[in-house]
Scaffold this motif. Structure first.
Motif, PDB file in Angstrom:
ATOM      1  N   ASP A  76       0.823  -1.216   0.000  1.00 33.74           N
ATOM      2  CA  ASP A  76       0.000   0.000   0.000  1.00 33.74           C
ATOM      3  C   ASP A  76       0.855   1.264   0.000  1.00 33.74           C
ATOM      4  OD1 ASP A  76      -2.216  -1.668   0.087  1.00 33.74           O
ATOM      5  OD2 ASP A  76      -2.382  -1.566   2.268  1.00 33.74           O
ATOM      6  N   ARG A  77       2.016   1.197   0.627  1.00 36.33           N
ATOM      7  CA  ARG A  77       2.931   2.347   0.634  1.00 36.33           C
ATOM      8  C   ARG A  77       3.425   2.649  -0.783  1.00 36.33           C
ATOM      9  NH1 ARG A  77       4.558   7.238   1.887  1.00 36.33           N
ATOM     10  NH2 ARG A  77       6.818   7.486   2.056  1.00 36.33           N
ATOM     11  N   ILE A  78       3.772   1.613  -1.544  1.00 39.98           N
ATOM     12  CA  ILE A  78       4.200   1.824  -2.934  1.00 39.98           C
ATOM     13  C   ILE A  78       3.064   2.423  -3.746  1.00 39.98           C
ATOM     14  CG2 ILE A  78       4.950   0.675  -5.058  1.00 39.98           C
ATOM     15  CD1 ILE A  78       6.459  -1.338  -3.321  1.00 39.98           C
ATOM     16  N   VAL A  79       1.844   1.915  -3.544  1.00 37.93           N
ATOM     17  CA  VAL A  79       0.685   2.438  -4.267  1.00 37.93           C
ATOM     18  C   VAL A  79       0.493   3.923  -3.959  1.00 37.93           C
ATOM     19  CG1 VAL A  79      -1.831   2.286  -4.498  1.00 37.93           C
ATOM     20  CG2 VAL A  79      -0.457   0.194  -4.437  1.00 37.93           C
ATOM     21  N   GLU A  80       0.677   4.296  -2.701  1.00 33.28           N
ATOM     22  CA  GLU A  80       0.539   5.709  -2.315  1.00 33.28           C
ATOM     23  C   GLU A  80       1.599   6.567  -3.012  1.00 33.28           C
ATOM     24  OE1 GLU A  80      -1.451   7.654  -0.388  1.00 33.28           O
ATOM     25  OE2 GLU A  80      -2.857   5.972  -0.296  1.00 33.28           O
ATOM     26  N   LEU A  81       2.843   6.115  -2.982  1.00 29.77           N
ATOM     27  CA  LEU A  81       3.932   6.871  -3.616  1.00 29.77           C
ATOM     28  C   LEU A  81       3.727   6.998  -5.122  1.00 29.77           C
ATOM     29  CD1 LEU A  81       6.982   5.347  -1.694  1.00 29.77           C
ATOM     30  CD2 LEU A  81       6.161   7.708  -1.527  1.00 29.77           C
ATOM     31  N   ALA A  82       3.051   6.006  -5.709  1.00 30.76           N
ATOM     32  CA  ALA A  82       2.884   5.972  -7.166  1.00 30.76           C
ATOM     33  C   ALA A  82       1.857   6.977  -7.675  1.00 30.76           C
ATOM     34  CB  ALA A  82       2.480   4.560  -7.600  1.00 30.76           C
ATOM     35  N   ARG A  83       0.990   7.449  -6.790  1.00 29.82           N
ATOM     36  CA  ARG A  83      -0.068   8.362  -7.221  1.00 29.82           C
ATOM     37  C   ARG A  83       0.533   9.644  -7.804  1.00 29.82           C
ATOM     38  NH1 ARG A  83      -3.193   6.409  -2.588  1.00 29.82           N
ATOM     39  NH2 ARG A  83      -4.932   5.208  -3.448  1.00 29.82           N
ATOM     40  N   GLY A  84       0.048   9.992  -8.987  1.00 30.26           N
ATOM     41  CA  GLY A  84       0.529  11.205  -9.638  1.00 30.26           C
ATOM     42  C   GLY A  84       1.735  10.992 -10.527  1.00 30.26           C
ATOM     43  N   VAL A  85       2.431   9.877 -10.336  1.00 25.88           N
ATOM     44  CA  VAL A  85       3.607   9.577 -11.169  1.00 25.88           C
ATOM     45  C   VAL A  85       3.289   8.463 -12.163  1.00 25.88           C
ATOM     46  CG1 VAL A  85       6.073   9.003 -11.130  1.00 25.88           C
ATOM     47  CG2 VAL A  85       5.036  10.154  -9.169  1.00 25.88           C
ATOM     48  N   THR A  86       2.392   7.547 -11.749  1.00 27.65           N
ATOM     49  CA  THR A  86       1.982   6.445 -12.624  1.00 27.65           C
ATOM     50  C   THR A  86       0.518   6.634 -13.011  1.00 27.65           C
ATOM     51  OG1 THR A  86       1.097   4.922 -10.945  1.00 27.65           O
ATOM     52  CG2 THR A  86       3.495   4.965 -11.241  1.00 27.65           C
ATOM     53  N   LEU A  87       0.093   5.878 -14.012  1.00 23.62           N
ATOM     54  CA  LEU A  87      -1.316   5.900 -14.420  1.00 23.62           C
ATOM     55  C   LEU A  87      -2.149   4.955 -13.567  1.00 23.62           C
ATOM     56  CD1 LEU A  87      -0.699   5.921 -18.270  1.00 23.62           C
ATOM     57  CD2 LEU A  87      -1.569   7.808 -16.878  1.00 23.62           C
ATOM     58  N   GLY A  88      -1.487   3.996 -12.941  1.00 22.75           N
ATOM     59  CA  GLY A  88      -2.184   3.041 -12.086  1.00 22.75           C
ATOM     60  C   GLY A  88      -1.197   2.049 -11.507  1.00 22.75           C
ATOM     61  N   THR A  89      -1.420   1.627 -10.271  1.00 22.19           N
ATOM     62  CA  THR A  89      -0.523   0.684  -9.602  1.00 22.19           C
ATOM     63  C   THR A  89      -1.367  -0.312  -8.811  1.00 22.19           C
ATOM     64  OG1 THR A  89       1.273   2.279  -9.419  1.00 22.19           O
ATOM     65  CG2 THR A  89       1.325   0.439  -7.883  1.00 22.19           C
ATOM     66  N   ARG A  90      -0.946  -1.572  -8.816  1.00 22.65           N
ATOM     67  CA  ARG A  90      -1.676  -2.602  -8.076  1.00 22.65           C
ATOM     68  C   ARG A  90      -0.711  -3.678  -7.614  1.00 22.65           C
ATOM     69  NH1 ARG A  90      -2.436  -7.142 -11.084  1.00 22.65           N
ATOM     70  NH2 ARG A  90      -4.253  -7.787  -9.904  1.00 22.65           N
ATOM     71  N   LEU A  91      -1.118  -4.416  -6.580  1.00 18.39           N
ATOM     72  CA  LEU A  91      -0.335  -5.599  -6.218  1.00 18.39           C
ATOM     73  C   LEU A  91      -0.490  -6.622  -7.331  1.00 18.39           C
ATOM     74  CD1 LEU A  91      -2.111  -8.316  -5.171  1.00 18.39           C
ATOM     75  CD2 LEU A  91      -2.630  -6.768  -3.307  1.00 18.39           C
ATOM     76  N   THR A  92       0.498  -7.481  -7.501  1.00 14.28           N
ATOM     77  CA  THR A  92       0.421  -8.528  -8.504  1.00 14.28           C
ATOM     78  C   THR A  92       0.845  -9.837  -7.864  1.00 14.28           C
ATOM     79  OG1 THR A  92       1.094  -9.192 -10.747  1.00 14.28           O
ATOM     80  CG2 THR A  92       2.771  -8.126  -9.385  1.00 14.28           C
ATOM     81  N   GLY A  93       0.198 -10.918  -8.227  1.00 14.78           N
ATOM     82  CA  GLY A  93       0.445 -12.194  -7.569  1.00 14.78           C
ATOM     83  C   GLY A  93      -0.535 -12.390  -6.432  1.00 14.78           C
ATOM     84  N   ALA A  94      -0.237 -13.311  -5.545  1.00 13.70           N
ATOM     85  CA  ALA A  94      -1.190 -13.646  -4.482  1.00 13.70           C
ATOM     86  C   ALA A  94      -1.419 -12.512  -3.503  1.00 13.70           C
ATOM     87  CB  ALA A  94      -0.705 -14.890  -3.727  1.00 13.70           C
ATOM     88  N   GLY A  95      -0.408 -11.662  -3.297  1.00 12.75           N
ATOM     89  CA  GLY A  95      -0.529 -10.591  -2.326  1.00 12.75           C
ATOM     90  C   GLY A  95       0.119 -10.949  -1.004  1.00 12.75           C
ATOM     91  N   TRP A  96      -0.310 -10.270   0.072  1.00  8.66           N
ATOM     92  CA  TRP A  96       0.289 -10.419   1.401  1.00  8.66           C
ATOM     93  C   TRP A  96       1.797 -10.134   1.353  1.00  8.66           C
ATOM     94  CZ3 TRP A  96      -3.164 -14.432  -0.173  1.00  8.66           C
ATOM     95  CH2 TRP A  96      -4.413 -14.392   0.465  1.00  8.66           C
ATOM     96  N   GLY A  97       2.203  -9.326   0.405  1.00  6.17           N
ATOM     97  CA  GLY A  97       3.609  -9.041   0.148  1.00  6.17           C
ATOM     98  C   GLY A  97       3.883  -9.213  -1.333  1.00  6.17           C
ATOM     99  N   GLY A  98       5.152  -9.381  -1.677  1.00  8.89           N
ATOM    100  CA  GLY A  98       5.496  -9.550  -3.082  1.00  8.89           C
ATOM    101  C   GLY A  98       5.641  -8.218  -3.791  1.00  8.89           C
TER     102      GLY A  98
END
Length: 461
Positions: free
Chosen positions: A387-409
């Protein structure tokens, strides 16, 4: 179509593996196997529900050097990563994979692939079984949600099939690997194995199931995907988190099936339910909201809904590592799956109708962002560092999401080309350095393009 056989390319990587092989086995490899990792662009946690997904293969891979061995009919495994122990065992038709309840050993994933191929042999063909001497090398980060485990299973299956001269199509190999990986205890779908074999350089794939099929997805011009490791990881087979989500989706499906007069015992996926009811995805979503309630279901309530017993529920619907669960969030898991399936359809449509314009990229980015929010809130498989990466990505990327099973990665971001360096630098300064990382950033955050699927390499005659 079967996996392509190519001439061994010249590279320092090949030279190094061949050197190690000669030192360990006192011979040269007879052939090499390469199976890529993958990044899923959209369609998370829905392959095991019977819905299509949109992954692409990446440059990072599992690479094997292999020589058949006839004298002892044994499997000899050596991993170039020193933290993984060497392993050997008799190579017989009934390969045993004995799990201890903790995280599986690395070689047990390899055994899954071997077992899957050997189980396809007829009694007459069992005389074909030969031993294998193998060196394993890998560049896919472990626990990163980039399919390192499935790539190893797939590489093992392909190596075994090639050594035994068993002719299988890519689709057959993918189905065998998807089924055999479940011997490790994880009830996954077939996305990882399918893209491992069916990937094409230069395009993502829409992977659909029952029957397995794939469609090229040509990404719009200006689409750059950046992968970032959250530095947190989860071994899916070491906990019950992943299987918990699988059975929650299964129970949601079965309760709706029972309410609609179907035999719930024979239906395990939303895709099967939708087909049995003959309704659209939107209609199934409306039906789900009508039948399921938002409050968590107790195990007793599920048993009552299905008019069954605890014993039958354990046998038909649950897995050994989920039978102890007493609470299930069925409404939330179901809504994520059905909405995510719709997002995959919209993503594919945007790529098909795109002329490379900015609007289509914005659409893709929005769908990815919606996917992450759903995974965080409804599926509850994100992690604070994701979620921290997703927050940092706002405004710099067009969209960001976790990929894979989650809980990390990892996360995957759709980034305008002019922002790629800016985004990478931002993560290095604002995410990785505060966590104490001082070097090796290129292996933690990097742009990627769609790569080819599995290959067999043989020396030039």
């Amino acid at each position: 179509m079967s996996v392509e056989i190519c001439e061994v390319p010249k590279s320092r990587k090949i030279d190094e593996i061949e050197k190690w092989f000669s030192e360990i086995y006192n011979k040269r490899p007879e052939f090499y196997i390469r199976v890529p990792g993958r990044v899923n662009l959209i369609g998370e946690h829905i392959d095991y529900c019977g819905y299509g997904v949109c992954p692409m293969a990446i440059e990072q891979d599992i690479f094997l050097a292999v020589s058949p061995e006839n004298s002892q009919k044994k499997l000899f495994l050596h991993n170039l990563d020193p933290k993984f122990e060497s392993y050997h065992c008799p190579l017989i038709n009934d390969v045993q994979i004995e799990l201890s309840g903790t995280a599986p050993k690395w070689y047990q994933y390899f055994l899954c692939g071997v077992k899957g191929i050997l189980e396809t042999l007829s009694d007459k063909e069992k005389d074909k079984i030969r031993g294998l001497e193998v060196i394993v090398s890998g560049t896919i980060p472990q626990g990163a949600g980039l399919s390192s485990s499935s790539a190893l299973v797939s590489a093992a299956a392909l190596a075994t099939a090639h050594a035994l001269k068993i002719k299988l199509t890519k689709e057959e190999l993918a189905n065998i690997c998807a089924a055999s990986e479940r011997y490790i205890g994880t009830q996954g779908g077939g996305m990882d194995q399918a893209i491992a074999f069916l990937a094409q350089e230069g395009c993502a794939k829409l992977i659909e199931f029952e029957p397995l099929r794939s469609t090229e997805v040509r990404l719009p011009g200006g689409a750059v995907f950046v992968i970032a490791h959250s530095l947190s990881s989860l071994n899916k087979a070491a906990t019950g988190d992943f299987n918990c989500r699988v059975v929650e989706c299964r129970l949601a499906t079965q309760i709706i099936a029972h309410r609609k007069g179907l035999d719930w015992r024979t239906i395990r996926r939303f895709g099967e339910l939708q087909k049995a009811l003959g309704i659209t995805l939107d209609e199934l979503t409306a039906l789900t909201k009508e039948i399921l309630h938002e409050e968590a279901y107790s195990k007793e309530e599920v048993i009552k809904e299905l008019n069954t017993t605890s014993t039958e529920l354990d046998e038909v619907s649950l897995t050994p590592n989920t039978q102890h669960l007493q609470s299930f969030k069925l409404y939330q898991r179901a809504l994520h799956v059905l909405n995510e399936a719709r997002r995959v359809e919209k993503f594919h449509k945007a790529c098909k109708t795109s002329a490379g314009g900015e609007d289509s990229l914005v659409t893709l980015g929005n769908l990815m962002s919606q996917s992450h929010q759903s995974l965080k809130d409804l599926y509850e498989c994100s992690h604070p560092q994701l979620d921290r990466i997703v927050e940092l990505a706002r405004g710099v990327t067009l969209g960001t999401r976790l990929t894979g099973a989650g809980w990390g990665g990892c996360t995957v971001s759709l980034v305008p080309p002019e922002n790629v360096d800016k985004f990478v630098d931002l993560l290095i300064e604002e995410f990785y350095k505060p966590l104490g990382i001082k070097e090796g950033f290129q292996s933690l955050v990097f742009p990627t393009t769609p790569m080819e699927g599995a290959r067999i390499y043989t020396p030039k005659n």
